[in-house]
Design a protein around this motif. Structure first.
Motif, short mmCIF file in Angstrom:
data_model
loop_
_atom_site.label_atom_id
_atom_site.label_comp_id
_atom_site.label_asym_id
_atom_site.label_seq_id
_atom_site.Cartn_x
_atom_site.Cartn_y
_atom_site.Cartn_z
N ALA A 107 -6.60 -2.48 -6.72
CA ALA A 107 -5.66 -3.51 -7.16
C ALA A 107 -4.87 -4.07 -5.99
O ALA A 107 -4.57 -5.27 -5.95
CB ALA A 107 -4.71 -2.94 -8.21
N MET A 108 -4.53 -3.25 -5.03
CA MET A 108 -3.70 -3.73 -3.93
C MET A 108 -4.50 -4.51 -2.91
O MET A 108 -3.90 -5.13 -2.02
CB MET A 108 -2.98 -2.56 -3.25
CG MET A 108 -3.87 -1.53 -2.63
SD MET A 108 -2.94 -0.13 -1.97
CE MET A 108 -2.33 -0.83 -0.45
N CYS A 109 -5.82 -4.52 -3.02
CA CYS A 109 -6.65 -5.21 -2.05
C CYS A 109 -7.14 -6.58 -2.54
O CYS A 109 -7.86 -7.24 -1.80
CB CYS A 109 -7.83 -4.34 -1.64
SG CYS A 109 -7.93 -4.03 0.15
N VAL A 110 -6.79 -6.97 -3.74
CA VAL A 110 -7.20 -8.31 -4.17
C VAL A 110 -6.35 -9.34 -3.45
O VAL A 110 -5.17 -9.09 -3.16
CB VAL A 110 -7.07 -8.47 -5.71
CG1 VAL A 110 -7.99 -7.49 -6.41
CG2 VAL A 110 -5.64 -8.29 -6.15
N PRO A 111 -6.91 -10.48 -3.13
CA PRO A 111 -6.15 -11.47 -2.34
C PRO A 111 -4.81 -11.85 -2.95
O PRO A 111 -3.83 -12.07 -2.22
CB PRO A 111 -7.10 -12.68 -2.31
CG PRO A 111 -8.46 -12.08 -2.45
CD PRO A 111 -8.29 -10.92 -3.37
N GLU A 112 -4.74 -11.91 -4.26
CA GLU A 112 -3.51 -12.32 -4.92
C GLU A 112 -2.38 -11.32 -4.73
O GLU A 112 -1.21 -11.66 -4.95
CB GLU A 112 -3.76 -12.52 -6.43
CG GLU A 112 -4.72 -13.64 -6.78
CD GLU A 112 -6.17 -13.29 -6.56
OE1 GLU A 112 -7.01 -14.23 -6.53
OE2 GLU A 112 -6.48 -12.09 -6.39
N LYS A 113 -2.72 -10.11 -4.32
CA LYS A 113 -1.72 -9.07 -4.16
C LYS A 113 -0.91 -9.25 -2.88
O LYS A 113 0.14 -8.65 -2.71
CB LYS A 113 -2.40 -7.69 -4.15
CG LYS A 113 -1.46 -6.52 -4.29
CD LYS A 113 -0.77 -6.50 -5.63
CE LYS A 113 0.05 -5.24 -5.81
NZ LYS A 113 0.71 -5.17 -7.12
#
Length: 130
Positions: A107-113
């Motif tokens: 979850a922390m590696c998605v661009p939106e994060k």
């Protein structure tokens, strides 16, 4: 001043290696999860590798699996991104960021994060020539 600072970017030939460093200032990275992101000209930012605060859980972008590794040295409050067998498509500005909140590495590696990270660096340029 509370910040993270990247270093280690350079120009290398295809097949070469670089080690990027992310150092915190004013606080310890020991209790923070770390994300490495990159952005190439004309392209969206993408998550390259992320690590939870313990260092036991990591994730990598599919295109860098087997070539990049991530490691954390709490004594130096530094996180490293070792990049081997670099390819021209790895050319980008690489950014590190520190996240206090607990979440999954995926979850922390998605661009939106990116915008949700507590501390975000200014980036270091990596250029790979063929």
């Amino acid at each position: 001043q509370l910040q993270v600072v990247e270093s280690g970017g350079d120009s290398v030939q295809s097949g070469g290696s670089l080690r990027l460093s992310c150092v915190s200032s004013g606080f310890s990275l020991a209790n923070f999860a770390i994300g490495w992101f990159r952005q190439a000209p004309g392209r969206e930012r993408e998550g390259v590798s992320c690590m939870d605060s313990s260092g036991r859980s990591t994730t990598f972008l599919d295109s860098v699996k087997g070539r990049f590794t991530i490691a954390k040295d709490n004594t130096k409050s530094t996180v490293y991104l070792q990049m081997n067998n670099l390819k021209p498509e790895d050319t980008a500005v690489y950014y590190c960021a520190a996240l206090r909140r607990i979440t999954t590495v995926e979850a922390m590696c998605v661009p939106e994060k990116w915008a949700a990270y507590d501390y975000r660096g200014q980036g270091t340029q990596v250029t790979v020539s063929s």
